[in-house]
Write a protein that holds these residues in place. Structure first.
Motif, PDB file in Angstrom:
ATOM      1  N   MET A  44       0.866  -1.405   0.370  1.00 18.00           N
ATOM      2  CA  MET A  44       0.220  -0.359  -0.381  1.00 18.00           C
ATOM      3  C   MET A  44       0.903   1.502   0.557  1.00 18.00           C
ATOM      4  SD  MET A  44      -3.024   1.325   3.082  1.00 18.00           S
ATOM      5  CE  MET A  44      -3.598   2.583   2.881  1.00 18.00           C
ATOM      6  N   LYS A  45       2.175   0.960   0.804  1.00 15.79           N
ATOM      7  CA  LYS A  45       2.580   2.304   1.063  1.00 15.79           C
ATOM      8  C   LYS A  45       3.430   2.212  -0.387  1.00 15.79           C
ATOM      9  CE  LYS A  45       3.784   2.422   5.748  1.00 15.79           C
ATOM     10  NZ  LYS A  45       5.065   2.473   7.076  1.00 15.79           N
ATOM     11  N   LYS A  46       4.305   1.167  -1.326  1.00  9.96           N
ATOM     12  CA  LYS A  46       4.435   1.856  -2.443  1.00  9.96           C
ATOM     13  C   LYS A  46       3.886   2.297  -3.496  1.00  9.96           C
ATOM     14  CE  LYS A  46       7.995  -2.158  -1.359  1.00  9.96           C
ATOM     15  NZ  LYS A  46       8.062  -3.155  -2.456  1.00  9.96           N
ATOM     16  N   LEU A  47       2.156   1.727  -3.453  1.00 10.55           N
ATOM     17  CA  LEU A  47       1.412   2.044  -4.236  1.00 10.55           C
ATOM     18  C   LEU A  47       1.277   3.803  -4.653  1.00 10.55           C
ATOM     19  CD1 LEU A  47      -0.480   1.781  -6.624  1.00 10.55           C
ATOM     20  CD2 LEU A  47      -1.879   1.294  -4.707  1.00 10.55           C
ATOM     21  N   ILE A  48       1.078   4.424  -3.190  1.00 14.13           N
ATOM     22  CA  ILE A  48       0.661   5.496  -2.660  1.00 14.13           C
ATOM     23  C   ILE A  48       2.152   6.288  -3.183  1.00 14.13           C
ATOM     24  CG2 ILE A  48      -0.068   7.404  -0.629  1.00 14.13           C
ATOM     25  CD1 ILE A  48      -1.613   4.677   0.679  1.00 14.13           C
ATOM     26  N   ASP A  76       7.496  12.201   4.693  1.00 12.24           N
ATOM     27  CA  ASP A  76       6.830  12.502   6.036  1.00 12.24           C
ATOM     28  C   ASP A  76       5.433  12.087   5.816  1.00 12.24           C
ATOM     29  OD1 ASP A  76       9.068  12.729   7.406  1.00 12.24           O
ATOM     30  OD2 ASP A  76       9.249  15.456   6.448  1.00 12.24           O
ATOM     31  N   MET A  77       4.845  12.558   4.920  1.00 17.73           N
ATOM     32  CA  MET A  77       3.254  11.811   4.496  1.00 17.73           C
ATOM     33  C   MET A  77       3.125  10.074   4.793  1.00 17.73           C
ATOM     34  SD  MET A  77       2.008  14.618   1.351  1.00 17.73           S
ATOM     35  CE  MET A  77       0.647  13.515   0.962  1.00 17.73           C
ATOM     36  N   LEU A  78       4.071   9.448   3.790  1.00 16.63           N
ATOM     37  CA  LEU A  78       3.807   8.254   5.005  1.00 16.63           C
ATOM     38  C   LEU A  78       4.043   6.737   5.767  1.00 16.63           C
ATOM     39  CD1 LEU A  78       4.717   6.741   0.642  1.00 16.63           C
ATOM     40  CD2 LEU A  78       2.623   7.093   1.659  1.00 16.63           C
ATOM     41  N   LYS A  79       5.087   8.476   6.562  1.00 19.05           N
ATOM     42  CA  LYS A  79       4.934   7.612   8.168  1.00 19.05           C
ATOM     43  C   LYS A  79       4.281   7.195   9.147  1.00 19.05           C
ATOM     44  CE  LYS A  79       8.338  11.039   9.155  1.00 19.05           C
ATOM     45  NZ  LYS A  79       9.188  11.873  10.300  1.00 19.05           N
ATOM     46  N   ASP A  80       4.228   5.793   9.576  1.00 16.77           N
ATOM     47  CA  ASP A  80       3.056   5.250  10.043  1.00 16.77           C
ATOM     48  C   ASP A  80       3.524   5.245  11.419  1.00 16.77           C
ATOM     49  OD1 ASP A  80       1.197   3.349  10.936  1.00 16.77           O
ATOM     50  OD2 ASP A  80       1.408   1.934   9.721  1.00 16.77           O
ATOM     51  N   PRO A 140      -1.378   5.560   6.716  1.00 18.20           N
ATOM     52  CA  PRO A 140      -0.500   6.008   6.735  1.00 18.20           C
ATOM     53  C   PRO A 140      -0.521   7.121   7.467  1.00 18.20           C
ATOM     54  CG  PRO A 140      -0.457   5.387   4.474  1.00 18.20           C
ATOM     55  CD  PRO A 140      -0.942   4.616   5.330  1.00 18.20           C
ATOM     56  N   ASP A 141       0.135   8.057   7.935  1.00 18.20           N
ATOM     57  CA  ASP A 141      -0.292   9.305   9.002  1.00 18.20           C
ATOM     58  C   ASP A 141      -1.232   9.950   8.695  1.00 18.20           C
ATOM     59  OD1 ASP A 141       1.327   7.697  11.466  1.00 18.20           O
ATOM     60  OD2 ASP A 141       2.682   8.727  11.591  1.00 18.20           O
ATOM     61  N   TYR A 142      -0.925  10.385   7.253  1.00 14.75           N
ATOM     62  CA  TYR A 142      -1.871  11.874   6.376  1.00 14.75           C
ATOM     63  C   TYR A 142      -3.449  10.476   6.300  1.00 14.75           C
ATOM     64  CZ  TYR A 142      -1.763   9.545   1.797  1.00 14.75           C
ATOM     65  OH  TYR A 142      -2.269   8.879   0.379  1.00 14.75           O
ATOM     66  N   LEU A 143      -3.842   9.458   6.168  1.00 15.01           N
ATOM     67  CA  LEU A 143      -4.460   8.657   6.302  1.00 15.01           C
ATOM     68  C   LEU A 143      -5.474   8.470   7.413  1.00 15.01           C
ATOM     69  CD1 LEU A 143      -4.445   6.905   2.472  1.00 15.01           C
ATOM     70  CD2 LEU A 143      -5.327   8.949   3.047  1.00 15.01           C
ATOM     71  N   SER A 160      -9.714   0.664   6.954  1.00 15.08           N
ATOM     72  CA  SER A 160      -8.627   1.082   6.079  1.00 15.08           C
ATOM     73  C   SER A 160      -8.197   2.795   6.655  1.00 15.08           C
ATOM     74  CB  SER A 160      -9.302   1.044   4.660  1.00 15.08           C
ATOM     75  OG  SER A 160     -10.808   1.830   4.332  1.00 15.08           O
ATOM     76  N   HIS A 161      -9.297   3.327   7.376  1.00 16.37           N
ATOM     77  CA  HIS A 161      -8.623   4.305   7.880  1.00 16.37           C
ATOM     78  C   HIS A 161      -8.178   4.445   9.160  1.00 16.37           C
ATOM     79  CE1 HIS A 161     -11.146   6.324   4.674  1.00 16.37           C
ATOM     80  NE2 HIS A 161     -12.139   5.664   4.393  1.00 16.37           N
TER      81      HIS A 161
END
Length: 424
Positions: A1-5, A240-244, A251-254, A268-269
């Motif tokens: 998921m992270k790679k896709l985003i 930074d956006m994709l940090k979990d 990811p934190d931004y979602l 998923s949220h």
């Protein structure tokens, strides 16, 4: 998921970087002067100078982009006789509208030089040839013409460049020879076609107009892409956006619940799931799909319910699913607990078997989605076999697209990308 985003966001950043407005000046004034040579027609015994000094032209040029443009230019001068030849002097002028091709940009000269360039030009116009001596002195010979040539450029600065041009001009409907001593198309013969040839060779300057930092002649399209430093900053921001921070796979931004406890089952949220609604989160609930009091760790009293009935109903009614990212056959991290739940159910109930049913959303070709749904089901099958479930108790099948959801909704499509279970 992270790679896709990450891939999607990086592509978006680069596309935005390439969609800026034209970042170059388009107008220029070209001033040149130099030599000419009248080739034909010439009266026998008359010859023009091999290289005659006496030509000048002034042009206004507009570039539509960094490769193609147009110009309107006016040229004038005079031809004269070569040494030891009968004397003559002939004035001329021409007015031409031409197309311009920036050959240096078309051929990617910037890969080896950014200070030398080449333009090509071709067009048509009108002109006049007026002999000053001999039989046809003062006869104003009106012509049409075609012109073609090449202009070499050396960049002196962002506002000016040095030019060297060689052009060939063909006059049509010319009546008299360039020397004015004979006629080539007067009387009964009428006008001839394109029958007069001459050329010019000039040096000059191009002055660039506009508020931009460079002109289309020298603009390099790749400069519109981000620099290494800009790209590094953009990638850093995306990372930074994709940090979990809480490690729940979202990811934190979602993540709408950024402090999920370790090991919690989330949607998923990133929100903690309580599938049976008994107030005890699934990761703490020993019976996550059957409501029960906290005193029994979320399980109902053993003498009030048949576990197989409740668990079977939760599985067969679609409350237990494994979810996937777009175009992926790898289960999302938060779906691992669903696989574990069904595996534990099978271990505690050795008399039952399960079919794994794969689905895809409606995006993409139908035959491709059928194969993708089967790969998703096979991925869950492999995990369950690896967890200790006998393969004979499992079967899997891809059912293709789930058309029951609204394909215009991203959240609905996420629900469609799944593997469901059917206990038999």
């Amino acid at each position: 998921m992270k790679k896709l985003i990450l891939s999607t966001l990086m592509a978006g950043a680069l596309v935005m970087g390439t969609q800026a407005q034209d970042d170059f000046n388009k107008w220029s004034i070209d001033i040149n002067g130099g030599f000419n040579k009248a080739m034909a027609p010439m009266t026998p015994g008359y010859h023009s100078q091999v290289i005659g000094l006496g030509h000048g032209d002034l042009g206004v040029r507009y570039m539509f982009n960094e490769k193609f443009g147009t110009k309107l230019d006016f040229g004038l001068g005079s031809f004269s006789n070569a040494a030891d030849n009968p004397e003559f002097s002939t004035n001329y002028y021409r007015l031409n509208l031409q197309g311009v091709a920036n050959l240096g940009r078309i051929m990617n000269w910037e890969t080896f030089t950014q200070r030398v360039n080449l333009l090509g030009h071709f067009g048509a116009g009108i002109g006049q040839v007026t002999p000053q001596e001999n039989e046809w002195a003062d006869f104003k010979d009106n012509t049409y013409n075609f012109i073609a040539g090449f202009t070499g450029q050396v960049k002196l600065g962002e506002r000016v460049s040095l030019n060297g041009d060689i052009s060939t001009i063909i006059n049509g409907r010319q009546n008299v020879a360039f020397d004015g001593a004979s006629s080539i198309g007067m009387g009964d013969a009428g006008y001839y076609g394109a029958n007069a040839v001459w050329w010019t060779g000039t040096l000059g300057l191009s002055f660039y107009l506009g508020s931009k930092s460079t002109h289309a002649d020298w603009y390099i399209r790749e400069n519109k892409y981000a620099t290494k430093e800009e790209l590094a900053n953009q990638i850093g921001e995306i990372r930074d956006m994709l940090k979990d921070s809480d490690g729940d796979g979202v990811p934190d931004y979602l993540d709408k619940e950024p402090n999920t406890p370790a090991g919690a089952r989330v949607d998923s949220h990133g929100r903690t799931l309580d599938s049976d609604g008994d107030g005890i989160p699934d990761h703490l609930d020993k019976c996550p799909f059957v409501p029960g009091p906290a005193s029994l760790d979320g399980c109902p009293p053993p003498d009030t319910v048949e576990e197989v009935d409740y668990l079977l109903k939760a599985i067969n009614d679609g409350y237990v699913n494994v979810y996937y990212a777009f175009d992926s056959a790898k289960p999302l991290g938060y779906s691992a607990s669903s696989i574990s739940y069904v595996a534990n159910f099978l271990k505690r109930n050795p008399g039952v078997s399960v079919e794994l049913k794969g689905y895809a959303d409606e995006l993409g070709p139908e035959d491709y989605n059928m194969k993708l749904s089967e790969r998703r089901a096979k991925a869950v099958y492999d995990v369950m076999v690896a967890s200790g479930i006998d393969a004979s108790r499992l079967s899997y099948k891809g059912y293709g697209e789930d058309t029951s959801v609204d394909k215009r909704s991203a959240d609905a499509r996420q629900l469609a990308r799944r593997v469901s279970f059917e206990v038999r």
